[in-house]
Design a protein around this motif. Structure first.
Motif, mmCIF file in Angstrom:
data_model
loop_
_atom_site.group_PDB
_atom_site.id
_atom_site.type_symbol
_atom_site.label_atom_id
_atom_site.label_comp_id
_atom_site.label_asym_id
_atom_site.label_seq_id
_atom_site.Cartn_x
_atom_site.Cartn_y
_atom_site.Cartn_z
ATOM 1 N N PRO A 128 -25.799 -3.698 -64.391
ATOM 2 C CA PRO A 128 -25.299 -5.044 -64.693
ATOM 3 C C PRO A 128 -25.468 -6.011 -63.528
ATOM 4 N N ASP A 129 -25.685 -5.481 -62.335
ATOM 5 C CA ASP A 129 -25.882 -6.323 -61.147
ATOM 6 C C ASP A 129 -27.354 -6.674 -61.029
ATOM 7 N N ASN A 130 -27.703 -7.897 -61.406
ATOM 8 C CA ASN A 130 -29.094 -8.336 -61.369
ATOM 9 C C ASN A 130 -29.353 -9.065 -60.052
ATOM 10 N N PRO A 184 -40.979 0.673 -47.538
ATOM 11 C CA PRO A 184 -39.564 0.272 -47.580
ATOM 12 C C PRO A 184 -39.357 -0.731 -48.711
ATOM 13 N N HIS A 185 -38.352 -0.494 -49.531
ATOM 14 C CA HIS A 185 -38.240 -1.352 -50.715
ATOM 15 C C HIS A 185 -36.849 -1.286 -51.318
ATOM 16 N N PHE A 186 -36.596 -2.269 -52.166
ATOM 17 C CA PHE A 186 -35.473 -2.281 -53.099
ATOM 18 C C PHE A 186 -36.092 -2.546 -54.464
ATOM 19 N N LEU A 187 -35.772 -1.709 -55.451
ATOM 20 C CA LEU A 187 -36.335 -1.874 -56.792
ATOM 21 C C LEU A 187 -35.205 -1.959 -57.806
ATOM 22 N N HIS A 188 -35.251 -3.006 -58.612
ATOM 23 C CA HIS A 188 -34.301 -3.155 -59.721
ATOM 24 C C HIS A 188 -35.072 -3.103 -61.029
#
Length: 377
Positions: free
Chosen positions: A238-240, A228-232
């Protein structure tokens, strides 16, 4: 009323530091803050290489800005800006106090105050403030707002949330595909141990190949089980989420190349694990130093030669920061960390002690700090 001139830094890491310090000093002194963004002449390198006191490195239009009335303080960072700070100090007849952040190239007596960190190995000097970590502005209400903004995005992920802050190549250390695989394996193992999730963000220095390794691995197609993850990926949106991750994560894994990211994660007061790119951890038995697991880069090899055989002021040694953090119990190496426990809620970090010390020294420099009082006004 005197003004503060912020001569903006030209590198992202230094830019954040000088802006945070200038804003904090302006608030403490109640002085107006003016920001100058210099434009340099590409071929004019001698003013900073030869420690001159000169505006010759600037384009003509940028030079016109440097005119009376002179500021009470000038704050900047970077070798290109040192000649400008010295020039202002001289042109004002000493009325302008020159504050420099980070690595010094000129003589220490050329500064009114140098705010630095262990990696630069600056000797003890009356005009030097040795901080454990860099100054930064990711704290208080700014962090609180970021946490409130990103809480809903992260909410579907199981806690604890482990923030993974990914840097890039730095000096003798390389963050390539091999290091990315090791980082991913260690971070996923930590999330799996506590039943949590990863909040991952890359940075401006992260190689595209590293981002690809992380993306494939987290999706379960890169030799690592899905997590389970969120990766940027830096620059992809543009949303950092960087400040939001700092506000909300229950613990951190930070690549050891970036003192700025180490400082900001450590400033939250939550557990932080250092990731060794290869050769950072000098104690015996570090698995990351095993043959075949370290990325190779010609520039890194040249930098190691520079560190070994050339004068210390020409290089930096970030392992001195790692050692100080581990010895003080403020961080552990990723291989040594214990379980993560969730601590839900948006938490705003107080101002970092390093920034507080720097502001107090600036106040003392201009004669505005009552003894024993951190409020300069």
């Amino acid at each position: 009323m005197p003004a503060i001139w912020l001569i903006d830094a030209y590198r992202a890491g230094e830019r954040g530091q000088v802006r945070a310090l200038a804003e904090a000093a302006a608030a403490a002194l109640d002085w107006p803050l003016e920001t100058i963004t210099p434009r340099y002449r590409s071929w004019a390198v001698w003013p900073h290489l030869f420690r001159q006191t000169s505006l010759a490195g600037l384009q003509h239009r940028s030079r016109c800005v440097f005119a009376p009335p002179w500021p009470g303080l000038v704050i900047t960072a970077g070798v290109r800006n040192e000649p400008l700070g010295r020039w202002l100090r001289n042109a004002s007849g000493g009325a302008t106090r020159y504050i420099h952040v980070g690595k010094p190239w000129g003589r220490l007596d050329d500064f009114d105050l140098l705010v630095t960190t262990p990696q630069y190995r600056v000797p003890v000097h009356a005009r030097v403030l040795h901080n454990a970590l860099t100054v930064h502005g990711l704290e208080g209400q700014r962090l609180q707002r970021a946490g409130e903004t990103w809480a809903a995005r992260f909410a579907p992920l199981p806690r604890p949330w482990i923030g993974v802050l990914v840097g890039g190549d730095s000096g003798p250390y390389t963050l390539g595909r091999r290091a990315a695989v090791r980082l991913l394996e260690g971070a996923v193992a930590r999330a799996r141990d506590c039943g949590g999730s990863l909040l991952v963000t890359t940075s401006a220095r992260t190689r595209p190949a590293v981002s690809e390794v992380l993306e494939r691995g987290l999706a379960g197609s890169g030799g690592v089980d899905a997590c389970p993850h969120f990766l940027h990926r830096y620059g992809a949106s543009p949303d950092n989420p960087y400040a939001g991750i700092l506000a909300l994560a229950d613990a951190f894994v930070v690549t050891g190349d970036s003192i700025a990211m180490l400082s900001e994660a450590c400033g939250t007061g939550r557990p932080m694990a250092l990731f060794d790119l290869g050769g950072m951890r000098r104690d015996a038995g570090a698995a990351s130093g095993a043959a075949g697991s370290v990325d190779r880069r010609p520039g890194a090899a040249l930098y190691r030669v520079l560190m070994r055989w050339f004068p210390q002021p020409l290089s930096r040694d970030i392992t001195l920061v790692h050692r100080a953090l581990v010895d003080a119990g403020r961080a552990e190496w990723l291989e040594d960390v214990g379980p993560v426990v969730a601590a839900p809620g948006v938490r705003a970090a107080a101002r970092s002690p390093d920034l507080e010390r720097a502001v107090v020294r600036i106040c003392e420099l201009v004669g505005a700090a009552p003894p024993g009082n951190d409020d300069c006004r």
